[in-house]
Scaffold this motif. Structure first.
Motif, PDB file in Angstrom:
ATOM      1  N   ALA A  52      54.005  -7.010 -52.040  1.00 44.98           N
ATOM      2  CA  ALA A  52      54.491  -7.606 -53.291  1.00 44.98           C
ATOM      3  C   ALA A  52      53.319  -8.081 -54.153  1.00 44.98           C
ATOM      4  CB  ALA A  52      55.441  -8.754 -52.988  1.00 44.98           C
ATOM      5  N   SER A  53      52.296  -8.675 -53.535  1.00 45.49           N
ATOM      6  CA  SER A  53      51.119  -9.133 -54.278  1.00 45.49           C
ATOM      7  C   SER A  53      50.357  -7.957 -54.885  1.00 45.49           C
ATOM      8  CB  SER A  53      50.181  -9.926 -53.366  1.00 45.49           C
ATOM      9  OG  SER A  53      50.764 -11.134 -52.983  1.00 45.49           O
ATOM     10  N   ALA A  54      50.200  -6.886 -54.120  1.00 41.55           N
ATOM     11  CA  ALA A  54      49.497  -5.700 -54.620  1.00 41.55           C
ATOM     12  C   ALA A  54      50.262  -5.064 -55.775  1.00 41.55           C
ATOM     13  CB  ALA A  54      49.291  -4.690 -53.490  1.00 41.55           C
ATOM     14  N   ARG A  55      51.580  -5.016 -55.670  1.00 49.05           N
ATOM     15  CA  ARG A  55      52.394  -4.461 -56.765  1.00 49.05           C
ATOM     16  C   ARG A  55      52.289  -5.328 -58.019  1.00 49.05           C
ATOM     17  NH1 ARG A  55      57.505  -2.637 -53.112  1.00 49.05           N
ATOM     18  NH2 ARG A  55      56.726  -0.551 -52.641  1.00 49.05           N
ATOM     19  N   ALA A  56      52.296  -6.650 -57.830  1.00 50.89           N
ATOM     20  CA  ALA A  56      52.162  -7.565 -58.974  1.00 50.89           C
ATOM     21  C   ALA A  56      50.812  -7.372 -59.658  1.00 50.89           C
ATOM     22  CB  ALA A  56      52.332  -9.005 -58.517  1.00 50.89           C
ATOM     23  N   ALA A  57      49.765  -7.187 -58.864  1.00 53.98           N
ATOM     24  CA  ALA A  57      48.430  -6.952 -59.425  1.00 53.98           C
ATOM     25  C   ALA A  57      48.392  -5.642 -60.207  1.00 53.98           C
ATOM     26  CB  ALA A  57      47.389  -6.939 -58.306  1.00 53.98           C
ATOM     27  N   ALA A  58      49.023  -4.607 -59.672  1.00 54.57           N
ATOM     28  CA  ALA A  58      49.059  -3.311 -60.362  1.00 54.57           C
ATOM     29  C   ALA A  58      49.803  -3.434 -61.690  1.00 54.57           C
ATOM     30  CB  ALA A  58      49.713  -2.259 -59.472  1.00 54.57           C
ATOM     31  N   ARG A  59      50.917  -4.163 -61.697  1.00 51.70           N
ATOM     32  CA  ARG A  59      51.679  -4.348 -62.944  1.00 51.70           C
ATOM     33  C   ARG A  59      50.899  -5.173 -63.963  1.00 51.70           C
ATOM     34  NH1 ARG A  59      55.860  -5.270 -59.287  1.00 51.70           N
ATOM     35  NH2 ARG A  59      55.636  -7.512 -59.570  1.00 51.70           N
ATOM     36  N   ALA A  60      50.107  -6.128 -63.490  1.00 50.55           N
ATOM     37  CA  ALA A  60      49.372  -7.027 -64.386  1.00 50.55           C
ATOM     38  C   ALA A  60      48.125  -6.387 -64.985  1.00 50.55           C
ATOM     39  CB  ALA A  60      48.978  -8.298 -63.636  1.00 50.55           C
ATOM     40  N   CYS A  61      47.655  -5.302 -64.418  1.00 51.29           N
ATOM     41  CA  CYS A  61      46.422  -4.667 -64.894  1.00 51.29           C
ATOM     42  C   CYS A  61      46.616  -4.081 -66.292  1.00 51.29           C
ATOM     43  CB  CYS A  61      45.984  -3.566 -63.933  1.00 51.29           C
ATOM     44  SG  CYS A  61      44.490  -2.721 -64.477  1.00 51.29           S
ATOM     45  N   PRO A  62      45.878  -4.578 -67.287  1.00 52.36           N
ATOM     46  CA  PRO A  62      46.031  -4.081 -68.648  1.00 52.36           C
ATOM     47  C   PRO A  62      45.649  -2.610 -68.815  1.00 52.36           C
ATOM     48  CG  PRO A  62      44.550  -5.986 -68.614  1.00 52.36           C
ATOM     49  CD  PRO A  62      44.897  -5.650 -67.212  1.00 52.36           C
ATOM     50  N   ASN A  63      44.792  -2.097 -67.948  1.00 48.59           N
ATOM     51  CA  ASN A  63      44.357  -0.708 -68.047  1.00 48.59           C
ATOM     52  C   ASN A  63      45.113   0.219 -67.094  1.00 48.59           C
ATOM     53  OD1 ASN A  63      41.851  -2.492 -68.782  1.00 48.59           O
ATOM     54  ND2 ASN A  63      41.666  -0.545 -69.878  1.00 48.59           N
ATOM     55  N   GLY A  64      45.957  -0.355 -66.245  1.00 47.15           N
ATOM     56  CA  GLY A  64      46.749   0.458 -65.324  1.00 47.15           C
ATOM     57  C   GLY A  64      45.929   1.246 -64.336  1.00 47.15           C
ATOM     58  N   VAL A  65      44.856   0.642 -63.829  1.00 47.53           N
ATOM     59  CA  VAL A  65      43.952   1.379 -62.941  1.00 47.53           C
ATOM     60  C   VAL A  65      44.259   1.180 -61.456  1.00 47.53           C
ATOM     61  CG1 VAL A  65      42.123   1.315 -64.666  1.00 47.53           C
ATOM     62  CG2 VAL A  65      42.161  -0.411 -62.874  1.00 47.53           C
ATOM     63  N   ILE A  66      45.262   0.376 -61.141  1.00 49.97           N
ATOM     64  CA  ILE A  66      45.597   0.084 -59.747  1.00 49.97           C
ATOM     65  C   ILE A  66      46.891   0.808 -59.390  1.00 49.97           C
ATOM     66  CG2 ILE A  66      46.180  -1.719 -58.078  1.00 49.97           C
ATOM     67  CD1 ILE A  66      44.630  -3.666 -59.923  1.00 49.97           C
ATOM     68  N   SER A  67      46.874   1.489 -58.251  1.00 52.69           N
ATOM     69  CA  SER A  67      48.092   2.148 -57.761  1.00 52.69           C
ATOM     70  C   SER A  67      48.186   1.942 -56.252  1.00 52.69           C
ATOM     71  CB  SER A  67      48.071   3.634 -58.102  1.00 52.69           C
ATOM     72  OG  SER A  67      46.969   4.271 -57.502  1.00 52.69           O
ATOM     73  N   LEU A  68      49.398   2.087 -55.750  1.00 52.57           N
ATOM     74  CA  LEU A  68      49.647   1.988 -54.309  1.00 52.57           C
ATOM     75  C   LEU A  68      50.124   3.348 -53.823  1.00 52.57           C
ATOM     76  CD1 LEU A  68      51.564  -1.401 -54.130  1.00 52.57           C
ATOM     77  CD2 LEU A  68      49.158  -0.989 -53.722  1.00 52.57           C
ATOM     78  N   VAL A  69      49.504   3.815 -52.752  1.00 56.26           N
ATOM     79  CA  VAL A  69      49.837   5.120 -52.188  1.00 56.26           C
ATOM     80  C   VAL A  69      50.364   4.901 -50.769  1.00 56.26           C
ATOM     81  CG1 VAL A  69      48.921   7.368 -51.504  1.00 56.26           C
ATOM     82  CG2 VAL A  69      48.032   6.229 -53.547  1.00 56.26           C
ATOM     83  N   PRO A  70      51.572   5.395 -50.445  1.00 58.13           N
ATOM     84  CA  PRO A  70      52.095   5.228 -49.092  1.00 58.13           C
ATOM     85  C   PRO A  70      51.185   5.891 -48.063  1.00 58.13           C
ATOM     86  CG  PRO A  70      53.782   6.081 -50.570  1.00 58.13           C
ATOM     87  CD  PRO A  70      52.491   6.126 -51.320  1.00 58.13           C
ATOM     88  N   VAL A  71      51.052   5.223 -46.928  1.00 53.98           N
ATOM     89  CA  VAL A  71      50.226   5.724 -45.834  1.00 53.98           C
ATOM     90  C   VAL A  71      51.159   6.102 -44.687  1.00 53.98           C
ATOM     91  CG1 VAL A  71      48.438   5.163 -44.140  1.00 53.98           C
ATOM     92  CG2 VAL A  71      48.282   4.259 -46.477  1.00 53.98           C
ATOM     93  N   ASP A  72      51.059   7.323 -44.219  1.00 54.74           N
ATOM     94  CA  ASP A  72      51.886   7.769 -43.088  1.00 54.74           C
ATOM     95  C   ASP A  72      51.381   7.106 -41.823  1.00 54.74           C
ATOM     96  OD1 ASP A  72      53.416   9.455 -44.678  1.00 54.74           O
ATOM     97  OD2 ASP A  72      52.028  11.139 -44.385  1.00 54.74           O
ATOM     98  N   ASP A  73      52.319   6.646 -41.036  1.00 51.12           N
ATOM     99  CA  ASP A  73      51.966   6.027 -39.735  1.00 51.12           C
ATOM    100  C   ASP A  73      52.004   7.025 -38.617  1.00 51.12           C
ATOM    101  OD1 ASP A  73      51.465   3.482 -40.726  1.00 51.12           O
ATOM    102  OD2 ASP A  73      53.570   2.934 -40.591  1.00 51.12           O
TER     103      ASP A  73
END
Length: 73
Positions: A52-73
């Motif tokens: 949730a914190s990582a998603r909030a950071a990605a949404r808050a980034c004015p340049n949209g440079v943060i993304s989350l990529v699922p990692v297969d277990d």
């Protein structure tokens, strides 16, 4: 589910919004450029709170440079 945090450091302008949203996940490093760039303190998030914190950071980034990529277990 785990996610890898990806940051496009070429486009990061060091606004530090990610640090404000998720200080345990992001920092800002001074690399002697015109602007600072984001520094990942944690590369992969797994817990509900961290995700949730990582998603909030990605949404808050004015340049949209943060993304989350699922990692297969």
């Amino acid at each position: 589910m785990r996610y890898r945090i990806c940051v496009d450091k070429e486009l990061c302008q060091g606004h530090s919004m990610c640090v404000a949203e998720a200080p345990g996940l992001f920092g800002v490093s001074d690399q002697g450029q015109i602007y600072d760039t984001v520094e990942l303190l944690v590369a992969t998030v797994a817990g509900e709170k961290e995700i949730a914190s990582a998603r909030a950071a990605a949404r808050a980034c004015p340049n949209g440079v943060i993304s989350l990529v699922p990692v297969d277990d």
